[in-house]
Scaffold this active site. Structure first.
Site, short mmCIF file in Angstrom:
data_model
loop_
_atom_site.label_atom_id
_atom_site.label_comp_id
_atom_site.label_asym_id
_atom_site.label_seq_id
_atom_site.Cartn_x
_atom_site.Cartn_y
_atom_site.Cartn_z
N TYR A 1 1.59 2.98 2.53
CA TYR A 1 2.43 3.01 3.73
C TYR A 1 3.70 2.20 3.56
O TYR A 1 4.73 2.49 4.14
CB TYR A 1 1.63 2.46 4.93
CG TYR A 1 1.00 1.12 4.66
CD1 TYR A 1 1.72 -0.06 4.79
CD2 TYR A 1 -0.32 1.03 4.23
CE1 TYR A 1 1.14 -1.29 4.52
CE2 TYR A 1 -0.91 -0.18 3.97
CZ TYR A 1 -0.18 -1.35 4.12
OH TYR A 1 -0.75 -2.57 3.85
N GLY B 1 0.83 -1.20 0.00
CA GLY B 1 0.00 0.00 0.00
C GLY B 1 0.87 1.24 0.00
O GLY B 1 2.08 1.19 -0.24
N ASP C 1 -11.95 3.04 8.67
CA ASP C 1 -11.40 2.43 7.45
C ASP C 1 -11.80 0.96 7.39
O ASP C 1 -10.98 0.07 7.13
CB ASP C 1 -9.90 2.57 7.39
CG ASP C 1 -9.35 2.31 5.99
OD1 ASP C 1 -10.17 2.30 5.02
OD2 ASP C 1 -8.14 2.08 5.84
#
Length: 593
Positions: free
Chosen positions: A288, A286, A399
């Site tokens: 991150y 992702g 989320d």
């Protein structure tokens, strides 16, 4: 009329101590025969010279006052007690002086410092120390056999009694050792030896200020033992030595070793003979960073390593990671993934989680797997149990989506990825960002610009997950915010002021207001697929008005979980799946086909 100096002294009572300056012959000429009242007899002065006493009856019986005048010489101004015991003369002025009396040393003991300071040395300056103590020994021996007259006061009796006290034992001197040449005396064998301690560095003030403790005896006080330490000057500024000084003969002369220097590296450092974790395969990626499947080389357990990239972070450590760590450290629940530890490297940080075999999106992408109604109910129940715990602890996940819901082969479900989570302030004036939650799972109030929201946003996302379990695909799939609102309006109807009064206050309501009103067609679409209880539950979870959505706890009390059949059943069919199924792996497999 003029008087001689001696006469003036006699009248004023301030004559110097002339008794010790005259010889025996001068005394006998001035005073005649010395008479002592010993049972009516007289004692001649020659008896002292010949060391033999001649006792005879008194020759004449006169008035007692006349007899007392003849007994003591006229030119002797000191008292009979002072003459009898041969002690230094004390003037009338010194008698009236307040405070402690000057100490008069006893036979066999040298004078103390207080004797020299009190002026007694001046009054006995005509006598040497040897003669002085010789006369004191004679007077003490005579006092032991002579009767005490009734006129003797208490102070005189105390002085006589003090002469019979036992003298203290003499100190035993040692050789100079590690105390800068100081003579250290040890205590007598009768007293237990003190505990040795580390010697300290002595200064010039310590050398000057010595006390009786250094010689092994108590401190000098008036009326107690007074003794003399050879080759040492005693002063009134005596101070005890340091408590760390050793007073025994076993004191070591060696200096204590210096403290070790501090280590060059960190104080708390954990090193391993081999890497703590070994990466097996990548299971996610992702913005991150990346997620790896790894094994603990010590215990052999499987873990998930979430790598946080730091080279692209200009402002330091990512705030989302800080929030995730802070929140996960406070959460302990069976349906929330557990953070094991954090590992820091030069350019990245690894968060170590417990390993889960699958995520919900990866499992649903497998066309060969179909959940039963019991499995769906069991998974949905675990979702709301986790939400009930989070909301009770005041945490908004913000989320919730399929890839953040993890599963294992036993059918256990856990929430993960708390990077966008935060604590709920429960305030109407809260100002949160509305750029949260993946677009397909974002509620309509956030799409219309709401910033003061609460736990209802997580309930909407959970309702989308439940519908995804029933349909096998995401329920609302829009391209952007506007298309996402259109998809929601097509299925659930357009909002109005009657069903949602607060919608008119949202920032983007007028801008994104639909041209024509639409009615909900949710029941007609799923009445043949879902049970009536499931339709009622999902319709409430996906209500446009956030105030009409039930809480997580109220959802668990719905008849869909409590009374409707079939009962919840764990998804054990996940054990039949080969390998691990995560969203990133599932998409990678499809791309290879």
């Amino acid at each position: 009329m003029s008087y001689s100096k001696s006469t003036i002294y006699r009248r004023q009572g301030t004559e110097p101590n002339s008794h010790f300056r005259r010889t025996v012959e001068e005394k006998s000429q001035l005073s005649g025969t010395n008479e002592e009242s010993l049972g009516g007899h007289t004692l001649s002065s020659n008896a002292f010279k010949n060391n033999s006493s001649s006792i005879s009856p008194s020759s004449s019986a006169k008035d007692p006052r006349e007899q007392r005048k003849r007994t003591f010489p006229l030119n002797d101004t000191h008292s009979s007690r002072a003459r009898q015991h041969e002690r230094p003369f004390r003037s009338r002025k010194s008698r009236r002086r307040k405070g402690k009396k000057a100490f008069s040393p006893r036979p066999g003991s040298p004078p103390s410092p207080s004797f020299y300071r009190s002026g007694s040395q001046k009054r006995a300056r005509n006598l040497t120390t040897k003669d002085y103590f010789a006369k004191r020994s004679e007077s003490s021996s005579s006092a032991s056999v002579s009767p005490i007259s009734p006129s003797a006061n208490r102070n005189d009796s105390k002085r006589q009694a003090s002469s019979f006290r036992r003298s203290p034992p003499s100190s035993v001197h040692m050789k100079p050792s590690a105390f800068n040449g100081r003579k250290v005396s040890r205590r007598p064998s009768s007293s237990p030896p003190p505990i040795p301690s580390i010697p300290h560095e002595t200064t010039s003030s310590d050398t000057q200020k010595k006390s009786s403790v250094s010689s092994g005896f108590p401190e000098n006080k008036h009326g107690k033992f007074h003794f003399h330490i050879p080759n040492e000057r005693r002063s009134r500024f005596d101070q005890p030595p340091s408590k760390r000084m050793a007073l025994t003969s076993t004191a070591r002369e060696s200096v204590p070793a210096p403290l070790p220097s501090p280590p060059s590296g960190p104080i708390y450092t954990y090193t391993y003979p081999k890497p703590a974790y070994e990466k097996i395969d990548q299971i996610g990626e992702g913005t991150y960073g990346k997620v790896y499947k790894a094994i603990n080389t010590v215990t052999g357990d499987l873990v998930a390593l979430k790598r946080i990239r730091l080279e692209q972070e200009k402002d330091g450590f990512p705030i989302t990671t800080v929030r995730e760590v802070k929140i996960l450290q406070r959460l302990r629940h069976k349906n929330i993934v557990r953070l094991l530890e954090i590992m820091v490297e030069k350019s990245s940080v690894y968060m170590v989680f417990e390993y889960m075999d699958h995520d919900l999106t990866g499992v649903l992408l497998n066309s060969q797997l179909h959940f039963t109604p019991g499995n769906i109910k069991h998974l949905s129940k675990q979702i709301f149990e986790a939400l009930a715990y989070l909301h009770h602890r005041g945490v908004l996940h913000r989320d919730i989506k399929g890839s953040n819901i993890l599963l294992n082969n036993n059918g256990d479900l856990k929430f993960a990825d708390f990077g966008l989570a935060r604590f709920n302030t429960s305030s109407k004036s809260a100002n949160y960002t509305n750029r949260v939650i993946t677009l397909w799972f974002r509620p309509p109030e956030l799409l219309l610009g709401e910033t003061a929201y609460d736990t209802a946003v997580d309930i909407w996302s959970a309702g989308c997950i439940v519908m995804e379990l029933f349909t096998g695909k995401p329920f609302f799939q829009g391209r952007d915010e506007i298309s996402q609102l259109e998809v929601i309006y097509d299925m659930m109807g357009t909002p109005d002021v009657h069903s949602w009064p607060e919608v008119k206050n949202l920032p983007w309501y007028e801008l994104l207001k639909p041209v024509e009103e639409k009615k909900s067609r949710f029941v007609e679409t799923f009445k043949e697929i879902l049970s009536p209880a499931a339709i009622d539950l999902c319709q409430k979870l996906l209500a446009l008005n956030p105030f009409c959505r039930p809480s997580a706890h109220e959802t668990l009390m719905h008849e869909y979980f409590t009374s409707e059949s079939p009962p919840p059943e764990p998804a054990v069919i996940l054990k039949n799946m080969q390998g691990s199924w995560h969203e990133w792996e599932s998409k990678k497999r499809k791309s290879k086909r």
